[in-house]
Design an enzyme around this catalytic site. Structure first.
Site, PDB file in Angstrom:
ATOM      1  N   HIS A 131       0.832  -1.201   0.000  1.00  0.00           N
ATOM      2  CA  HIS A 131       0.000   0.000   0.000  1.00  0.00           C
ATOM      3  C   HIS A 131       0.867   1.252   0.000  1.00  0.00           C
ATOM      4  O   HIS A 131       2.073   1.195   0.222  1.00  0.00           O
ATOM      5  CB  HIS A 131      -0.935   0.025   1.211  1.00  0.00           C
ATOM      6  CG  HIS A 131      -2.106  -0.905   1.086  1.00  0.00           C
ATOM      7  ND1 HIS A 131      -2.045  -2.229   1.449  1.00  0.00           N
ATOM      8  CD2 HIS A 131      -3.368  -0.692   0.628  1.00  0.00           C
ATOM      9  CE1 HIS A 131      -3.228  -2.798   1.223  1.00  0.00           C
ATOM     10  NE2 HIS A 131      -4.043  -1.884   0.725  1.00  0.00           N
ATOM     11  N   LYS A 135      -0.700   4.817   4.489  1.00  0.00           N
ATOM     12  CA  LYS A 135      -1.597   3.879   5.168  1.00  0.00           C
ATOM     13  C   LYS A 135      -1.154   3.686   6.612  1.00  0.00           C
ATOM     14  O   LYS A 135       0.025   3.455   6.884  1.00  0.00           O
ATOM     15  CB  LYS A 135      -1.639   2.540   4.430  1.00  0.00           C
ATOM     16  CG  LYS A 135      -2.675   1.574   5.006  1.00  0.00           C
ATOM     17  CD  LYS A 135      -2.931   0.407   4.066  1.00  0.00           C
ATOM     18  CE  LYS A 135      -3.933  -0.571   4.660  1.00  0.00           C
ATOM     19  NZ  LYS A 135      -5.245   0.052   4.939  1.00  0.00           N
TER      20      LYS A 135
END
Length: 242
Positions: A131, A135
């Site tokens: 990600h 995040k």
């Protein structure tokens, strides 16, 4: 016309849902809710509420919803077991849908992973998720859902077999071990790989999200569906009918 309120509107997903609602023919934006706004107004204006906030925000939403039941689509990640239990308790009063990932492709990936875990019972299982740098939780909620699914398929307790880092480990990989690893960097929207490894061969299942609109559009579709359901706790398999 379904009136959709967005709880956690200043977040990346909240903003994406707002944009996607501009092109939605069956729903309108009822209200953008952020910390400090009025829950009374949010619930009064909305037919259904989509929540992509933080665990504390989701808890506040659920506590208010118990006094004024309303269909809730919850996509907040990083929820504790206590917060998930609160969600299930509240679902006795209203329809509540929860998924750590609103992508239909990820739902199919999860379904396939269960089947592969059962059919390839002697294969080692490793899960890798990637990600963007912003995040906040790791491993991702989706990776944990995948891990829970394959563990249950093999009648394993995930807490007992999950490994999320191997630094300092001395010794071979255990037979039942399920690795869940995280990478963070750049603007990667989301990529999940679940691999099944055996001597001489391996199988990897991948899902890559190239736009947050994927999750936003999924959440809107689910909200329209949930608005027609009775009180209860719903997950992606209920929505897909699998």
């Amino acid at each position: 016309m379904t009136q959709i309120g967005i709880h956690g509107a200043n977040g990346r997903m909240g903003k994406q849902i707002e944009l996607c609602l501009l092109d939605e023919k069956n729903a309108n934006l009822a209200m953008l809710f952020n910390e400090g706004d009025s829950y009374e107004i949010l619930f009064e204006k909305s037919s259904v509420i989509i929540d992509f906030s933080a665990p504390s925000g989701t808890k506040n939403l659920l506590e208010f919803a118990r006094t004024s039941p309303k269909p809730l689509v919850i996509g907040t990640t990083g929820l504790s077991e206590k917060e998930k239990e609160l969600m299930k308790q509240a679902s006795s009063l209203m329809p509540i849908f929860y998924a750590s990932n609103m992508s239909l492709g990820v739902a199919v990936l999860n379904h396939l992973a269960k089947q592969a875990s059962t059919m390839l019972k002697d294969f080692d299982i490793e899960i890798l998720e990637m990600h963007h740098r912003h995040k906040k939780d790791a491993p991702s909620g989706t990776a944990m859902s995948l891990a829970q699914s394959v563990a249950e398929a093999r009648n394993l307790n995930l807490q007992s077999v999950r490994i999320s880092g191997r630094n300092g480990i001395i010794g071979e990989r255990s037979k039942d071990e399920i690795g869940v690893m995280s990478l963070r960097g750049g603007d990667i929207v989301g990529r999940h790989t679940i691999g099944f490894y055996e001597n001489g061969e391996f199988l990897e299942l991948n899902h890559t999200a190239t736009s947050r609109a994927t999750f936003a559009k999924g959440a809107i579709k689910i909200a329209l569906w949930l608005n027609l359901q009775n009180a209860g706790f719903y997950e992606m398999n209920d929505f897909l009918g699998i």
